[in-house]
Design an enzyme around this catalytic site. Structure first.
Site, PDB file in Angstrom:
ATOM      1  N   HIS A   1      -9.066 -49.605 -65.081  1.00  0.00           N
ATOM      2  CA  HIS A   1      -7.898 -49.624 -65.814  1.00  0.00           C
ATOM      3  C   HIS A   1      -6.736 -50.332 -65.207  1.00  0.00           C
ATOM      4  O   HIS A   1      -5.690 -50.174 -65.808  1.00  0.00           O
ATOM      5  CB  HIS A   1      -7.537 -47.990 -65.850  1.00  0.00           C
ATOM      6  CG  HIS A   1      -8.172 -47.309 -66.928  1.00  0.00           C
ATOM      7  ND1 HIS A   1      -8.315 -45.822 -66.820  1.00  0.00           N
ATOM      8  CD2 HIS A   1      -9.168 -47.805 -67.678  1.00  0.00           C
ATOM      9  CE1 HIS A   1      -9.040 -45.588 -67.669  1.00  0.00           C
ATOM     10  NE2 HIS A   1      -9.622 -46.415 -68.350  1.00  0.00           N
TER      11      HIS A   1
ATOM     12  N   ASP B   1      -3.397 -46.779 -58.724  1.00  0.00           N
ATOM     13  CA  ASP B   1      -2.621 -46.630 -57.574  1.00  0.00           C
ATOM     14  C   ASP B   1      -2.812 -47.623 -56.488  1.00  0.00           C
ATOM     15  O   ASP B   1      -2.064 -47.801 -55.391  1.00  0.00           O
ATOM     16  CB  ASP B   1      -2.623 -45.225 -57.180  1.00  0.00           C
ATOM     17  CG  ASP B   1      -3.814 -44.593 -57.014  1.00  0.00           C
ATOM     18  OD1 ASP B   1      -4.567 -45.328 -56.625  1.00  0.00           O
ATOM     19  OD2 ASP B   1      -4.213 -43.382 -57.588  1.00  0.00           O
TER      20      ASP B   1
HETATM   21  P1  NAD Z   1      -7.436 -36.551 -65.785  1.00  0.00           P
HETATM   22  O1  NAD Z   1      -6.032 -36.311 -65.414  1.00  0.00           O
HETATM   23  O2  NAD Z   1      -8.088 -36.525 -67.073  1.00  0.00           O
HETATM   24  O3  NAD Z   1      -8.435 -35.524 -64.837  1.00  0.00           O
HETATM   25  C1  NAD Z   1      -8.280 -35.363 -63.597  1.00  0.00           C
HETATM   26  C2  NAD Z   1      -9.572 -34.542 -63.098  1.00  0.00           C
HETATM   27  O4  NAD Z   1      -9.226 -34.451 -61.823  1.00  0.00           O
HETATM   28  C3  NAD Z   1      -9.678 -33.037 -63.551  1.00  0.00           C
HETATM   29  O5  NAD Z   1     -10.751 -33.025 -64.065  1.00  0.00           O
HETATM   30  C4  NAD Z   1      -9.265 -32.034 -62.437  1.00  0.00           C
HETATM   31  O6  NAD Z   1      -9.901 -30.934 -62.503  1.00  0.00           O
HETATM   32  C5  NAD Z   1      -9.822 -32.929 -61.315  1.00  0.00           C
HETATM   33  N1  NAD Z   1      -8.656 -32.725 -60.071  1.00  0.00           N
HETATM   34  C6  NAD Z   1      -7.383 -32.559 -59.744  1.00  0.00           C
HETATM   35  N2  NAD Z   1      -7.260 -32.444 -58.526  1.00  0.00           N
HETATM   36  C7  NAD Z   1      -8.333 -32.465 -58.134  1.00  0.00           C
HETATM   37  C8  NAD Z   1      -8.637 -32.721 -56.471  1.00  0.00           C
HETATM   38  N3  NAD Z   1      -7.850 -32.302 -55.437  1.00  0.00           N
HETATM   39  N4  NAD Z   1     -10.073 -32.792 -56.143  1.00  0.00           N
HETATM   40  C9  NAD Z   1     -10.931 -33.127 -57.036  1.00  0.00           C
HETATM   41  N5  NAD Z   1     -10.718 -32.936 -58.358  1.00  0.00           N
HETATM   42  C10 NAD Z   1      -9.546 -32.772 -58.761  1.00  0.00           C
HETATM   43  O7  NAD Z   1      -7.763 -37.929 -64.876  1.00  0.00           O
HETATM   44  P2  NAD Z   1      -8.756 -39.167 -65.387  1.00  0.00           P
HETATM   45  O8  NAD Z   1     -10.116 -38.392 -65.756  1.00  0.00           O
HETATM   46  O9  NAD Z   1      -8.844 -40.144 -64.156  1.00  0.00           O
HETATM   47  O10 NAD Z   1      -8.079 -39.692 -66.678  1.00  0.00           O
HETATM   48  C11 NAD Z   1      -6.799 -39.743 -66.873  1.00  0.00           C
HETATM   49  C12 NAD Z   1      -6.455 -41.276 -66.975  1.00  0.00           C
HETATM   50  O11 NAD Z   1      -5.091 -41.412 -66.551  1.00  0.00           O
HETATM   51  C13 NAD Z   1      -7.184 -42.291 -66.486  1.00  0.00           C
HETATM   52  O12 NAD Z   1      -7.134 -43.456 -66.935  1.00  0.00           O
HETATM   53  C14 NAD Z   1      -6.366 -42.656 -65.302  1.00  0.00           C
HETATM   54  O13 NAD Z   1      -6.545 -43.996 -64.847  1.00  0.00           O
HETATM   55  C15 NAD Z   1      -4.852 -42.436 -65.579  1.00  0.00           C
HETATM   56  N6  NAD Z   1      -4.051 -41.773 -64.502  1.00  0.00           N
HETATM   57  C16 NAD Z   1      -4.186 -42.459 -63.192  1.00  0.00           C
HETATM   58  C17 NAD Z   1      -3.437 -41.924 -62.182  1.00  0.00           C
HETATM   59  C18 NAD Z   1      -3.442 -42.686 -60.838  1.00  0.00           C
HETATM   60  O14 NAD Z   1      -3.704 -44.117 -60.877  1.00  0.00           O
HETATM   61  N7  NAD Z   1      -3.419 -41.871 -59.655  1.00  0.00           N
HETATM   62  C19 NAD Z   1      -2.852 -40.697 -62.270  1.00  0.00           C
HETATM   63  C20 NAD Z   1      -2.833 -39.917 -63.553  1.00  0.00           C
HETATM   64  C21 NAD Z   1      -3.341 -40.778 -64.578  1.00  0.00           C
END
Ligand code: NAD
Ligand code: ZN
Length: 247
Positions: free
Chosen positions: A119, A104
């Site tokens: 990524h 993002d």
């Molecule tokens: P994930 O969705 O697997 O896990 C998210 C983690 O964040 C969970 O463990 C959850 O408990 C925790 N979480 C949720 N809200 C939170 C908060 N406010 N504060 C702290 N922790 C919080 O995400 P991941 O491990 O990054 O893996 C998913 C894959 O999807 C990655 O490759 C990522 O790049 C991609 N992704 C990216 C985005 C983005 O760019 N914002 C969004 C969704 C998925």
């Protein structure tokens, strides 16, 4: 929570060689859902169906229906206090890099300079068929899905499931893991390989692992030294404040 934050702050301020590894959780408070949130984008577009490279090659138009929605969400988002706290820790001289799994761009927008986008990013696109590359801005005006001059659908430079990590990001992240003395692991479920290998790699090299998450993860009982249970947007600013008091 305050005692744990104080403990982590002392190590960060003492070592001055910290790094962070972040996941989708740090951007949830910016309005971008993670894979685990109920409702939202990923309920309608399951990642195993829309975020694999096989899916893109098979039916890029279908995958662009998800990408178009994701872009709308990204366009409407802005950095939250968690992103800003990490940028501040860098300015304070205690954090060298942020390795992020997020695509993002919010860490850079918050002011972090040493960002490793593990990524990739959605700001540039490449044609899988002829190799042409361009910036998102250059094809903004085109109808979705944007097409290359060769006629094929362009793919954003985000790493889909089934794709390899860009060489430079892999190299930079490994260097960060090998040299940091404290690693803040924030908002990641640690379920996505190979990003999830970085905390244990850093730990083997002697780094202290500080995990910040709203719930325990695969790392919590194995790799993590200090588990701070809370929102990244609340815990990270408290950590930055505590470090500032110590310097
Ligand atoms: P994930 O969705 O697997 O896990 C998210 C983690 O964040 C969970 O463990 C959850 O408990 C925790 N979480 C949720 N809200 C939170 C908060 N406010 N504060 C702290 N922790 C919080 O995400 P991941 O491990 O990054 O893996 C998913 C894959 O999807 C990655 O490759 C990522 O790049 C991609 N992704 C990216 C985005 C983005 O760019 N914002 C969004 C969704 C998925
Ligand atoms: Zn092309």
């Amino acid at each position: 929570m305050q005692t744990l934050i104080e403990k982590a702050a002392q190590r960060l301020a003492g070592e001055r060689r910290g790094a962070a590894m972040t996941g989708a959780g740090v951007s949830v408070e910016s309005g971008i859902p993670d894979f685990r949130s109920r409702g939202g984008l990923w309920t309608r577009f399951p990642p195993e169906e829309y975020a694999t490279i096989q899916a893109f090659r098979r039916d890029p138009e279908k995958v662009w229906r998800m990408l178009a929605e994701m872009e709308k969400t990204l366009d409407a988002s802005s950095p939250n206090p968690g992103h800003r706290a990490l940028a501040e820790l860098e300015t304070l001289g205690v954090l060298e890099a942020v390795v992020t799994q997020n695509i993002d761009g919010l860490h850079s927008r918050a002011g972090s300079r040493g960002v490793v986008e593990f990524h990739g990013s959605h700001r540039t696109l490449t044609c899988l068929w002829c190799g042409n590359a361009c910036k998102r801005e250059e094809v903004r005006q085109l109808p979705v899905p944007p097409r290359c001059s060769c006629g094929k659908v362009l793919k954003p430079d985000v790493v889909f499931f089934g794709e390899t990590i860009p060489e430079k990001a892999l190299h930079d992240a490994a260097r960060v893991a090998d040299t940091c003395r404290v690693l803040l692991v924030a908002g990641t479920s640690a379920e996505v390989y190979p990003a999830n290998q970085l905390p244990s790699r850093a730990k083997r090299r002697g780094a202290l692992i500080v995990e910040i998450n709203v719930a325990p993860t695969l790392l919590t009982d194995s790799v993590t030294d200090i588990f701070i249970e809370g929102k990244a947007g609340e815990a990270l600013p408290l950590l930055a404040e505590a470090v500032k008091r110590l310097l």
